[in-house]
Design an enzyme around this catalytic site. Structure first.
Site, PDB file in Angstrom:
ATOM      1  N   LYS A 117      19.242  20.272  16.514  1.00  7.61           N
ATOM      2  CA  LYS A 117      19.595  20.100  15.109  1.00  7.61           C
ATOM      3  C   LYS A 117      19.332  18.674  14.675  1.00  7.61           C
ATOM      4  O   LYS A 117      19.852  17.723  15.266  1.00  7.61           O
ATOM      5  CB  LYS A 117      21.067  20.445  14.884  1.00  7.61           C
ATOM      6  CG  LYS A 117      21.494  20.341  13.422  1.00  7.61           C
ATOM      7  CD  LYS A 117      22.863  20.947  13.206  1.00  7.61           C
ATOM      8  CE  LYS A 117      23.988  19.988  13.407  1.00  7.61           C
ATOM      9  NZ  LYS A 117      24.106  18.950  12.372  1.00  7.61           N
TER      10      LYS A 117
ATOM     11  N   ASP B  93      19.285  20.280   9.289  1.00  7.68           N
ATOM     12  CA  ASP B  93      20.608  20.452   8.672  1.00  7.68           C
ATOM     13  C   ASP B  93      20.759  19.462   7.525  1.00  7.68           C
ATOM     14  O   ASP B  93      21.429  18.446   7.652  1.00  7.68           O
ATOM     15  CB  ASP B  93      21.683  20.232   9.751  1.00  7.68           C
ATOM     16  CG  ASP B  93      23.082  20.548   9.246  1.00  7.68           C
ATOM     17  OD1 ASP B  93      23.207  21.245   8.220  1.00  7.68           O
ATOM     18  OD2 ASP B  93      24.050  20.095   9.896  1.00  7.68           O
TER      19      ASP B  93
ATOM     20  N   LYS C  53      21.659  20.460   4.316  1.00  7.28           N
ATOM     21  CA  LYS C  53      22.655  20.976   3.356  1.00  7.28           C
ATOM     22  C   LYS C  53      22.219  20.728   1.908  1.00  7.28           C
ATOM     23  O   LYS C  53      22.889  20.027   1.141  1.00  7.28           O
ATOM     24  CB  LYS C  53      24.022  20.354   3.626  1.00  7.28           C
ATOM     25  CG  LYS C  53      24.568  20.691   5.017  1.00  7.28           C
ATOM     26  CD  LYS C  53      26.006  20.257   5.173  1.00  7.28           C
ATOM     27  CE  LYS C  53      26.594  20.628   6.509  1.00  7.28           C
ATOM     28  NZ  LYS C  53      26.045  19.882   7.660  1.00  7.28           N
TER      29      LYS C  53
ATOM     30  N   ASP D 119      20.923  21.504  -5.155  1.00  3.24           N
ATOM     31  CA  ASP D 119      20.297  20.928  -6.349  1.00  3.24           C
ATOM     32  C   ASP D 119      19.857  22.085  -7.238  1.00  3.24           C
ATOM     33  O   ASP D 119      20.178  23.236  -6.939  1.00  3.24           O
ATOM     34  CB  ASP D 119      19.095  20.039  -5.925  1.00  3.24           C
ATOM     35  CG  ASP D 119      18.823  18.905  -6.917  1.00  3.24           C
ATOM     36  OD1 ASP D 119      18.873  19.158  -8.136  1.00  3.24           O
ATOM     37  OD2 ASP D 119      18.559  17.777  -6.465  1.00  3.24           O
TER      38      ASP D 119
ATOM     39  N   THR E  83      33.968  22.313   6.533  1.00  3.76           N
ATOM     40  CA  THR E  83      35.196  22.413   7.326  1.00  3.76           C
ATOM     41  C   THR E  83      36.047  21.140   7.208  1.00  3.76           C
ATOM     42  O   THR E  83      37.193  21.125   7.626  1.00  3.76           O
ATOM     43  CB  THR E  83      34.879  22.692   8.813  1.00  3.76           C
ATOM     44  OG1 THR E  83      33.859  21.788   9.219  1.00  3.76           O
ATOM     45  CG2 THR E  83      34.400  24.101   9.020  1.00  3.76           C
TER      46      THR E  83
ATOM     47  N   ARG F  67      28.641  16.112  20.225  1.00  2.80           N
ATOM     48  CA  ARG F  67      29.179  15.085  21.115  1.00  2.80           C
ATOM     49  C   ARG F  67      29.465  15.537  22.546  1.00  2.80           C
ATOM     50  O   ARG F  67      29.200  14.757  23.471  1.00  2.80           O
ATOM     51  CB  ARG F  67      30.422  14.452  20.470  1.00  2.80           C
ATOM     52  CG  ARG F  67      30.032  13.516  19.340  1.00  2.80           C
ATOM     53  CD  ARG F  67      31.171  13.231  18.410  1.00  2.80           C
ATOM     54  NE  ARG F  67      31.529  14.415  17.623  1.00  2.80           N
ATOM     55  CZ  ARG F  67      32.441  14.406  16.653  1.00  2.80           C
ATOM     56  NH1 ARG F  67      33.085  13.312  16.357  1.00  2.80           N
ATOM     57  NH2 ARG F  67      32.684  15.504  15.977  1.00  2.80           N
TER      58      ARG F  67
HETATM   59  O1  C5P Z   1      29.816  16.515  17.852  1.00  4.73           O
HETATM   60  P1  C5P Z   1      30.117  17.863  17.313  1.00  4.73           P
HETATM   61  O2  C5P Z   1      29.986  18.985  18.326  1.00  4.73           O
HETATM   62  O3  C5P Z   1      31.442  17.924  16.559  1.00  4.73           O
HETATM   63  O4  C5P Z   1      28.952  18.098  16.253  1.00  4.73           O
HETATM   64  C1  C5P Z   1      28.913  19.183  15.397  1.00  4.73           C
HETATM   65  C2  C5P Z   1      27.708  19.086  14.531  1.00  4.73           C
HETATM   66  O5  C5P Z   1      27.801  20.119  13.556  1.00  4.73           O
HETATM   67  C3  C5P Z   1      27.579  17.787  13.753  1.00  4.73           C
HETATM   68  O6  C5P Z   1      26.187  17.518  13.627  1.00  4.73           O
HETATM   69  C4  C5P Z   1      28.178  18.096  12.402  1.00  4.73           C
HETATM   70  O7  C5P Z   1      27.578  17.376  11.360  1.00  4.73           O
HETATM   71  C5  C5P Z   1      27.855  19.555  12.259  1.00  4.73           C
HETATM   72  N1  C5P Z   1      28.735  20.319  11.395  1.00  4.73           N
HETATM   73  C6  C5P Z   1      30.118  20.412  11.565  1.00  4.73           C
HETATM   74  N2  C5P Z   1      30.871  21.165  10.717  1.00  4.73           N
HETATM   75  C7  C5P Z   1      30.285  21.818   9.731  1.00  4.73           C
HETATM   76  C8  C5P Z   1      28.905  21.743   9.549  1.00  4.73           C
HETATM   77  C9  C5P Z   1      28.161  20.980  10.409  1.00  4.73           C
HETATM   78  O8  C5P Z   1      30.674  19.840  12.479  1.00  4.73           O
HETATM   79  N3  C5P Z   1      31.018  22.568   8.937  1.00  4.73           N
END
Ligand code: C5P
Length: 237
Positions: free
Chosen positions: A36, A63, A65, A68, A125, A216
């Site tokens: 991603k 990603d 998002k 527009d 979220t 992460r």
């Molecule tokens: O590090 P982590 O596992 O929390 O990363 C989740 C990824 O998903 C990040 O790139 C974050 O921007 C993305 N994301 C999220 N919640 C969302 C949409 C995207 O955590 N609702």
């Protein structure tokens, strides 16, 4: 949806530069197919990085998002489809016509390759009920999530990005082949970071998620490859 287990894991490359992205992706290539590229990395390395990843045989979720007017989102989608990306996100809050413009552009831009799939974000979220109230939305979040997901399906989108806690309700309310992609996933014992309501990969899958996004817990692991393998292992169902 029937899918190879390796296709169910998407690793978020939440890193600032191409050098970081290349190093992380290369360390994961044996186990991970989907990467991603989000706002941070796209803002620094742009379309060229997407093209290069696709050339290297990787599948890319852009990603960005998008949100527009329909014409602008349609035109941006045409460009992104041309890069060979496999998944693109937009905000369902942009409305049905905006989503339809992206769906149409993705279909037209497919060429010989695989068609770019469009995923709608229902409600971020990071937002709570009071945050929605601040911008004039008073519907309960859960109802809003389902309403927007159904609108996305009607507009021809391929799926939604949602919290694993919403996956079961969405699975029930949506067509069977509609993709549910869930971030907010943490392997047992992992650090939650700023994600508050998490599930393990296995739990997310059992709740109805087709694909999961993990950042992460892989990026910051001592061995990202071992971490990815463990997560993928939970998805082999
Ligand atoms: O590090 P982590 O596992 O929390 O990363 C989740 C990824 O998903 C990040 O790139 C974050 O921007 C993305 N994301 C999220 N919640 C969302 C949409 C995207 O955590 N609702």
């Amino acid at each position: 949806m029937t899918m190879a287990p390796q296709d169910r894991l998407i690793v978020a490359l939440d890193v600032p530069t191409r050098a970081d992205a290349d190093a992380l992706a290369t360390s994961l290539d044996d186990e991970v197919r989907w990467f991603k590229i989000g706002l941070e990395l796209y803002s620094s390395e742009g379309p060229e990085l997407v093209r290069d990843f696709v050339r290297a045989g990787r599948r890319v979720f852009v990603d960005l998002k998008l949100h527009d007017i329909p014409a602008t989102v349609g035109r941006a989608t045409t460009r992104l489809a041309g890069l060979g990306a496999g998944l693109l996100s937009l905000h369902a809050a942009g409305g049905k016509a905006m989503m339809e413009a992206a769906v149409k552009a993705a279909a037209e831009g497919a060429g010989d390759g695989e068609r770019l799939k469009i995923l709608a974000v229902t409600v971020l979220t990071s937002l709570e009920q009071s945050d929605l109230g601040d911008v004039g939305i008073h519907k309960p979040i859960r109802e809003l999530v389902v309403q927007r997901a159904q609108l996305a399906a009607t507009a021809g989108c391929d799926g939604v990005v949602a919290s694993p806690h919403e996956a079961a309700a969405l699975r029930e309310a949506l067509p069977e082949d509609f993709l549910i992609v869930t971030p907010g996933v943490r392997p047992e014992g992992a650090d939650f970071g700023d994600q508050k309501r998490v599930m393990t990969p296995g739990q997310a899958r059992a709740a109805g998620a087709d694909m999961i996004v993990v950042g992460r817990p892989v990026r910051d692991a001592e061995s990202p490859l071992a971490a990815a393998k463990a997560i993928a292992g939970e998805l082999r169902v």
